[in-house]
Design a protein around this motif. Structure first.
Motif, short mmCIF file in Angstrom:
data_model
loop_
_atom_site.label_atom_id
_atom_site.label_comp_id
_atom_site.label_asym_id
_atom_site.label_seq_id
_atom_site.Cartn_x
_atom_site.Cartn_y
_atom_site.Cartn_z
N VAL A 232 34.32 21.16 -8.44
CA VAL A 232 33.74 22.31 -7.54
C VAL A 232 32.68 21.66 -7.02
O VAL A 232 31.84 20.81 -7.70
CB VAL A 232 33.41 23.42 -8.38
N GLY A 233 32.45 21.42 -5.96
CA GLY A 233 31.36 20.89 -5.07
C GLY A 233 31.50 19.59 -4.62
O GLY A 233 30.92 18.93 -4.05
N THR A 234 32.91 18.78 -4.98
CA THR A 234 33.16 17.31 -4.89
C THR A 234 34.48 17.43 -4.03
O THR A 234 34.58 17.03 -2.96
CB THR A 234 33.18 16.55 -6.03
N ASP A 235 35.44 18.17 -4.65
CA ASP A 235 36.83 18.00 -4.25
C ASP A 235 36.91 19.57 -3.42
O ASP A 235 36.30 20.30 -3.50
CB ASP A 235 37.73 18.11 -5.44
N LYS A 236 37.60 19.19 -2.19
CA LYS A 236 37.84 20.43 -1.10
C LYS A 236 39.33 20.32 -1.06
O LYS A 236 40.33 19.67 -1.23
CB LYS A 236 37.46 20.01 0.08
N LEU A 237 39.92 21.63 -0.72
CA LEU A 237 41.27 22.13 -0.36
C LEU A 237 41.31 22.13 0.92
O LEU A 237 40.42 23.06 1.74
CB LEU A 237 41.77 23.35 -1.07
N ASP A 238 42.12 21.77 1.66
CA ASP A 238 42.28 21.83 3.31
C ASP A 238 43.53 22.71 3.65
O ASP A 238 44.55 21.96 3.69
CB ASP A 238 42.38 20.62 3.81
N VAL A 239 43.30 23.68 3.94
CA VAL A 239 44.42 24.90 4.15
C VAL A 239 44.53 25.17 5.78
O VAL A 239 45.49 25.89 5.89
CB VAL A 239 44.47 26.06 3.36
N GLY A 240 43.83 24.64 6.44
CA GLY A 240 43.79 25.02 7.67
C GLY A 240 44.91 25.18 8.51
O GLY A 240 45.12 26.06 9.48
N ASP A 241 45.66 24.03 8.44
CA ASP A 241 47.01 23.99 9.08
C ASP A 241 48.02 25.15 8.68
O ASP A 241 48.77 25.37 9.50
CB ASP A 241 47.81 22.58 8.82
N LEU A 242 47.77 25.59 7.44
CA LEU A 242 48.63 26.75 7.09
C LEU A 242 48.21 27.97 7.78
O LEU A 242 48.89 28.97 7.63
CB LEU A 242 48.69 26.69 5.57
#
Length: 109
Positions: free
Chosen positions: A12-22
């Protein structure tokens, strides 16, 4: 049923999830992330801990939200490493931390 992808040692605070295309049809920006959570497009639920003591969460996505007819699908089971647990955040706040915009244009994806 399956749980989608498995993400181990998420920080948390370092890694990110990118779900924008979904969620392109929903017009996802970090300004309306609350609407996506409240509208049932994105959901995260605690699943307890794994055998290494990591917090485990299930992330689901529903392309037409809770008002639509399609159901949510399991996107990922996320294991948050013990040293970076959930920092005492609510699941909604935790989801916001995971999805915080990593792009300068303000979009999640």
């Amino acid at each position: 049923s399956g749980h989608g992808d498995t993400i181990m040692d998420f920080k948390v605070g370092t890694d990110k999830l990118d779900v924008g295309d979904l969620l392109t049809g929903v017009g996802v920006t970090d300004q309306n992330l609350d609407n996506l959570i409240n509208g049932g497009y994105l959901n995260i639920e605690s699943r307890g801990t794994d055998d290494q003591g990591n917090q485990v969460y299930q992330l689901t996505i529903d392309a037409d939200g809770k008002a639509g007819t399609s159901g949510a699908i399991d996107l990922a089971e996320i294991h948050i490493s013990g040293a970076h647990s959930d920092h005492g955040l609510s699941t909604s706040d935790l989801l916001q931390q995971m999805l915080q915009s990593q792009h300068q244009d303000g979009k999640l994806g």
